[in-house]
Design an enzyme around this catalytic site. Structure first.
Site, short mmCIF file in Angstrom:
data_model
loop_
_atom_site.label_atom_id
_atom_site.label_comp_id
_atom_site.label_asym_id
_atom_site.label_seq_id
_atom_site.Cartn_x
_atom_site.Cartn_y
_atom_site.Cartn_z
CB THR A 114 6.97 -27.98 -8.19
OG1 THR A 114 5.82 -27.47 -8.13
CG2 THR A 114 7.36 -29.20 -7.06
CG PHE A 156 10.00 -32.44 -8.48
CD1 PHE A 156 9.20 -33.43 -8.13
CD2 PHE A 156 9.65 -31.28 -9.36
CE1 PHE A 156 7.72 -33.15 -8.77
CE2 PHE A 156 8.52 -31.33 -9.84
CZ PHE A 156 7.54 -31.84 -9.54
#
Ligand SMILES: O=C(O)C(=O)C[C@]1(C(=O)O)C=C[C@@H](O)C=C1
Length: 381
Positions: free
Chosen positions: A276, A278
């Site tokens: 992921t 961020f």
């Protein structure tokens, strides 16, 4: 039929002729830009380009009209590129960016969820000295940053399996914040439940929709019912509080440990490569020499070729576009804005010229940030 070598010799000679004419045409573009700097006027003059196109197409056989249109469109586009770059070099104030110094050591960082959520772990990686403060939602994070309560907010924008986090992109536009950092984390979900629970007792699995999506196959194979929660750590916390042996959470190993859950199985995400990205957001647009990435959002007029034309400008600058996706415009049905990330630096002349051209030629452009992309050690491994 002529020999291929002979035809290629002719092609070489023709390309040399075209090159000479191209150089002559670019000289004309320089004169036009000097004229426009002195007397005023936009670089892009659609009516002139249409007039030129219509005149030229009269002399072209039908079967080559489209091919010639492409060539002429490219010629006028690079003519504009040359003009923008020249004007910006002579008059740098044409592109005014309200740049602030980068805050690499914020005091307060807000994130969505609870301690040991993935955003909390990403915030700790990025800003080890900051006080990290959990919020109920991503919107609360944006609100706190806009209000000045938080120096920085940390939110997810993209997952390698589940895709773009659309809500965060919408919030970026809605709140007018800027990206200052980007950090990629390897995400390894575990399935955790209260002491005494096992795969014989659990029926439901609770987590954030993105995490549920990342473990979709696993959930199906184990015949579990997915239940959406606002965050992975929130799910872990709620299950620990409930003491219910029929429910499990999909969360980080750190969250399972922090909230006293037992890990039934580790690494339950469907794809091993599960990462992921961020971002850190701030009220201020900032830049520093080491930045390697720029993000912007733009909207285009609803006419044939407008997306192609806008993207071609990036190719003209030899820029590597690392991400593009669209979002519908809320107040204009079937119209879209485009989010674009590319390799560049706001202090560099070519990046500035590219942005200047894009700003002049698109209906709306906002720079979303300048930053560099870091990765945690597990991503590098
Ligand atoms: O004629 C102009 O005003 C120009 O800037 C030159 C030119 C061209 O290259 O032909 C380039 C940009 C304009 O949109 C129209 C035409």
């Amino acid at each position: 039929m002529r020999d291929l070598k002979d035809v290629r010799r002719d092609i070489n000679a023709i390309d040399h002729e075209i090159l000479k004419l191209f150089l002559k045409r670019m000289k004309c573009a320089e004169e036009v830009s000097d004229y426009k700097m002195e007397h005023g006027g936009q670089v892009l003059v659609p009516s002139r380009e249409t007039e030129l196109m219509n005149t030229m197409l009269q002399d072209i056989p039908d079967e080559l009209k489209l091919e010639y249109s492409s060539l002429l469109r490219t010629t006028t586009r690079v003519s504009r590129k040359h003009q923008y770059a020249r004007m910006l070099e002579a008059e740098p104030q044409r592109l005014q960016l309200d740049l602030h110094p980068r805050n690499n050591d914020p005091k307060t960082v807000y994130y969505g969820g609870l301690p040991a959520s993935y955003a909390d772990i990403a915030a700790k990686d990025l800003f080890p000295h900051a006080q990290r403060i959990p919020q109920n939602s991503w919107e609360d994070v944006f609100h706190a940053v806009l209000d000045g309560k938080a120096d920085i907010g940390v939110v997810p924008v993209e997952n390698s399996t589940a895709g773009t986090v659309n809500e965060v992109y919408d919030l970026l536009e809605q709140y007018g914040l800027y990206i200052t950092h980007s950090h990629i984390k390897r995400i390894r979900h575990c399935i955790a439940a209260c002491k005494g629970a096992s795969f014989d007792t659990i029926k439901e699995v609770h987590s954030h929709p993105q995490a549920l999506r990342q473990c979709q196959q696993y959930i199906k194979q184990h015949n579990l019912t997915p239940v959406e929660e606002s965050n992975t750590a929130v799910a872990a916390h709620a299950i620990a509080q409930s003491g219910d042996l029929t429910r499990a959470a999909i969360c980080s190993e750190a969250a399972a440990r922090l909230y006293g859950l037992e890990i039934l199985e580790d690494h339950v995400n469907d794809a091993d490569f599960n990462q992921t990205r961020f971002i850190a957001v701030s009220r201020f647009l900032s830049t520093q020499e080491a930045d390697t990435r720029v993000s912007l959002v733009l909207t285009l007029p609803h006419i044939v070729g407008s997306l192609y034309g806008a993207l071609a400008v990036f190719a003209d600058y030899g820029v590597n576009m690392t991400e593009i996706h669209s979002r519908p415009l809320r107040d204009m049905p079937w119209n879209y804005c485009f989010y674009i990330d590319f390799d560049g630096n706001l202090l560099r002349q070519d990046t500035r010229a590219l942005i200047y051209q894009t700003m002049q030629e698109c209906s709306y452009v906002r720079i979303l940030g300048s930053y560099s992309v870091t990765q945690d050690s597990e991503v590098k491994a």
